[in-house]
Motif scaffolding. Structure first.
Motif, mmCIF file in Angstrom:
data_model
loop_
_atom_site.group_PDB
_atom_site.id
_atom_site.type_symbol
_atom_site.label_atom_id
_atom_site.label_comp_id
_atom_site.label_asym_id
_atom_site.label_seq_id
_atom_site.Cartn_x
_atom_site.Cartn_y
_atom_site.Cartn_z
ATOM 1 N N ASP A 1 7.522 -13.765 -6.346
ATOM 2 C CA ASP A 1 6.564 -12.769 -5.865
ATOM 3 C C ASP A 1 5.527 -13.507 -5.027
ATOM 4 O OD1 ASP A 1 4.745 -10.768 -5.430
ATOM 5 O OD2 ASP A 1 4.219 -10.464 -7.534
ATOM 6 N N PRO A 2 5.630 -13.477 -3.695
ATOM 7 C CA PRO A 2 4.733 -14.272 -2.851
ATOM 8 C C PRO A 2 3.265 -13.895 -3.045
ATOM 9 C CG PRO A 2 5.979 -12.683 -1.547
ATOM 10 C CD PRO A 2 6.568 -12.668 -2.906
ATOM 11 N N ASP A 3 2.497 -14.862 -3.510
ATOM 12 C CA ASP A 3 1.057 -14.680 -3.736
ATOM 13 C C ASP A 3 0.750 -13.538 -4.707
ATOM 14 O OD1 ASP A 3 0.406 -16.748 -1.901
ATOM 15 O OD2 ASP A 3 0.649 -15.347 -0.229
ATOM 16 N N GLY A 4 1.710 -13.173 -5.532
ATOM 17 C CA GLY A 4 1.491 -12.119 -6.518
ATOM 18 C C GLY A 4 1.274 -10.744 -5.917
ATOM 19 N N PHE B 1 11.277 5.286 -1.328
ATOM 20 C CA PHE B 1 11.956 5.938 -2.444
ATOM 21 C C PHE B 1 11.148 5.851 -3.728
ATOM 22 C CE2 PHE B 1 13.739 1.612 -2.596
ATOM 23 C CZ PHE B 1 13.688 1.293 -3.961
ATOM 24 N N ALA B 2 10.104 5.019 -3.765
ATOM 25 C CA ALA B 2 9.241 4.946 -4.952
ATOM 26 C C ALA B 2 7.902 4.332 -4.577
ATOM 27 C CB ALA B 2 9.899 4.120 -6.051
ATOM 28 N N LYS B 3 6.837 4.882 -5.118
ATOM 29 C CA LYS B 3 5.533 4.254 -5.006
ATOM 30 C C LYS B 3 5.512 3.010 -5.890
ATOM 31 C CE LYS B 3 3.151 8.626 -4.118
ATOM 32 N NZ LYS B 3 2.123 9.592 -4.607
ATOM 33 N N PRO B 4 4.577 2.080 -5.661
ATOM 34 C CA PRO B 4 4.567 0.846 -6.452
ATOM 35 C C PRO B 4 4.512 1.078 -7.958
ATOM 36 C CG PRO B 4 3.129 0.619 -4.559
ATOM 37 C CD PRO B 4 3.560 2.054 -4.593
ATOM 38 N N GLU B 5 3.759 2.093 -8.380
ATOM 39 C CA GLU B 5 3.579 2.326 -9.819
ATOM 40 C C GLU B 5 4.660 3.206 -10.430
ATOM 41 O OE1 GLU B 5 1.351 5.631 -7.652
ATOM 42 O OE2 GLU B 5 1.699 3.471 -7.392
ATOM 43 N N GLU B 6 5.643 3.628 -9.647
ATOM 44 C CA GLU B 6 6.649 4.554 -10.156
ATOM 45 C C GLU B 6 7.873 3.872 -10.745
ATOM 46 O OE1 GLU B 6 5.815 8.574 -7.512
ATOM 47 O OE2 GLU B 6 7.292 7.104 -6.786
ATOM 48 N N VAL B 7 7.926 2.538 -10.693
ATOM 49 C CA VAL B 7 9.031 1.808 -11.324
ATOM 50 C C VAL B 7 8.524 1.156 -12.600
ATOM 51 C CG1 VAL B 7 10.075 1.412 -9.058
ATOM 52 C CG2 VAL B 7 8.653 -0.377 -10.090
ATOM 53 N N ASP B 8 9.444 0.646 -13.393
ATOM 54 C CA ASP B 8 9.072 0.008 -14.661
ATOM 55 C C ASP B 8 9.180 -1.513 -14.612
ATOM 56 O OD1 ASP B 8 8.777 2.452 -16.453
ATOM 57 O OD2 ASP B 8 10.765 2.768 -15.623
ATOM 58 N N ARG C 1 3.141 -7.796 -7.854
ATOM 59 C CA ARG C 1 2.524 -7.548 -9.159
ATOM 60 C C ARG C 1 1.184 -6.824 -8.997
ATOM 61 N NH1 ARG C 1 3.319 -12.006 -10.929
ATOM 62 N NH2 ARG C 1 4.928 -11.633 -12.497
ATOM 63 N N ALA C 2 0.386 -7.263 -8.060
ATOM 64 C CA ALA C 2 -0.925 -6.644 -7.845
ATOM 65 C C ALA C 2 -0.787 -5.190 -7.398
ATOM 66 C CB ALA C 2 -1.715 -7.441 -6.808
ATOM 67 N N ALA C 3 0.136 -4.924 -6.483
ATOM 68 C CA ALA C 3 0.302 -3.562 -5.973
ATOM 69 C C ALA C 3 0.847 -2.626 -7.044
ATOM 70 C CB ALA C 3 1.229 -3.579 -4.767
ATOM 71 N N CYS C 4 1.799 -3.112 -7.822
ATOM 72 C CA CYS C 4 2.433 -2.259 -8.833
ATOM 73 C C CYS C 4 1.501 -1.967 -10.002
ATOM 74 C CB CYS C 4 3.717 -2.910 -9.340
ATOM 75 S SG CYS C 4 5.060 -2.942 -8.131
ATOM 76 N N ASN C 5 0.546 -2.831 -10.221
ATOM 77 C CA ASN C 5 -0.359 -2.659 -11.358
ATOM 78 C C ASN C 5 -1.775 -2.263 -10.932
ATOM 79 O OD1 ASN C 5 1.155 -3.563 -13.996
ATOM 80 N ND2 ASN C 5 1.792 -4.986 -12.391
ATOM 81 N N SER D 1 0.806 -1.222 0.000
ATOM 82 C CA SER D 1 0.000 0.000 0.000
ATOM 83 C C SER D 1 0.839 1.273 0.000
ATOM 84 C CB SER D 1 -0.919 0.025 1.231
ATOM 85 O OG SER D 1 -0.141 0.041 2.416
ATOM 86 N N PHE D 2 2.166 1.101 0.057
ATOM 87 C CA PHE D 2 3.029 2.271 0.241
ATOM 88 C C PHE D 2 4.151 2.354 -0.782
ATOM 89 C CE2 PHE D 2 6.149 4.815 2.767
ATOM 90 C CZ PHE D 2 5.365 5.943 2.910
#
Length: 267
Positions: A244-247, A230-237, A250-254, A188-189
């Motif tokens: 990735d435990p239980d995905g 240093f970065a929100k989940p969606e701020e990286v590429d 991936r879920a947070a970043c997308n 969430s962060f």
């Protein structure tokens, strides 16, 4: 049985301890000296030296080794050994993204050090970093690479630079890809660093690359300590993990409209 035959039958553990013992008595050893001492081939000796370096017990040099005290900072060595197989798998996967002749930014951390180790087969790289241990390793082993250091204040315990001078040194730099480690991840962060100045340096690095890649093993997900983002989940590429435990990542970043690729490189 001759002395040579006895040495030839020396177990790997005994050979490696013999190498460490030699380095306690002298400032350096050569591969040829170890071959003569242990009655094994240069290939075997190099394998032993690689193993001992991964264990943080010596530092490889061209043609031999030196005591660990001349190179490895104990805190860095401890981190490299923790989850070593996962970090090596992540590093190998990340190294496939780097082509000969590229210029890349590399942040501080044990996983990014493993990543630089995985670049030994690359040619004509330019590596810009704020991490002393990355600089020292690249200087010894990536002899064709151009190594560029940021400026900044030296964080003595973890051996990297930070602060306004770091930002100023990157003012005219823009590269294809930056590779950063993470000390934690909260869905969430976002991506977290252990100290505020480290987070600031990582954030600054992200501003100077087209593709922002995070290298992180699964133990960092949901880390239950206080960190600085240093970065929100969606701020990286791109995120490269052992798994990735239980995905969760991936879920947070997308969760937003922006697509973030999460790659699993299982150990």
């Amino acid at each position: 049985m001759t002395t040579e035959e006895t040495r030839g039958r020396m177990l790997a553990a005994e050979r490696r301890q013999r190498i460490v013992d030699l380095l306690e008595r002298q400032p350096s050893v050569l591969v040829s000296d170890i071959c003569a001492e242990c009655g094994v081939s240069a290939v075997t000796v190099r394998s032993d030296l690689d193993y001992l370096e991964r264990e943080g017990r010596l530092k490889r040099t061209h043609g031999g080794a030196v005591p660990v005290s001349t190179y490895v900072v104990p805190r860095v060595s401890e981190r490299v050994r923790k989850n070593a197989r996962a970090k090596q798998a992540i590093a190998l996967r990340a190294a496939k993204r780097v082509s000969d002749g590229e210029m890349i930014l590399v942040g501080s951390g044990s996983t990014t050090l493993e990543f630089v180790k995985a670049l030994r087969s690359k040619r004509d790289l330019t590596i810009i970093t704020n991490a002393c241990h990355v600089i020292e390793y690249a200087e010894q082993h990536l002899r064709e690479a151009v190594i560029m250091s940021t400026g900044g204040v030296l964080e003595r315990e973890y051996r990297h630079y930070y602060g306004p001078i770091l930002s100023a040194s990157l003012a005219d730099v823009y590269v294809d890809e930056v590779f950063l480690g993470a000390d934690g991840f909260e869905p969430s962060f976002g991506f977290l660093a252990e100290y505020e100045q480290t987070a600031y340096a990582k954030s600054e690095f992200m501003r100077h690359a087209r593709t922002r890649t995070v290298l992180m093993d699964a133990t960092k997900v949901g880390a239950g300590r206080s960190f600085a983002r240093f970065a929100k989940p969606e701020e990286v590429d791109l995120v490269i993990m052992d798994e990735d435990p239980d995905g969760v990542v991936r879920a947070a970043c997308n969760a937003s409209e922006r697509v973030v690729e999460v790659v699993e490189a299982r150990a």
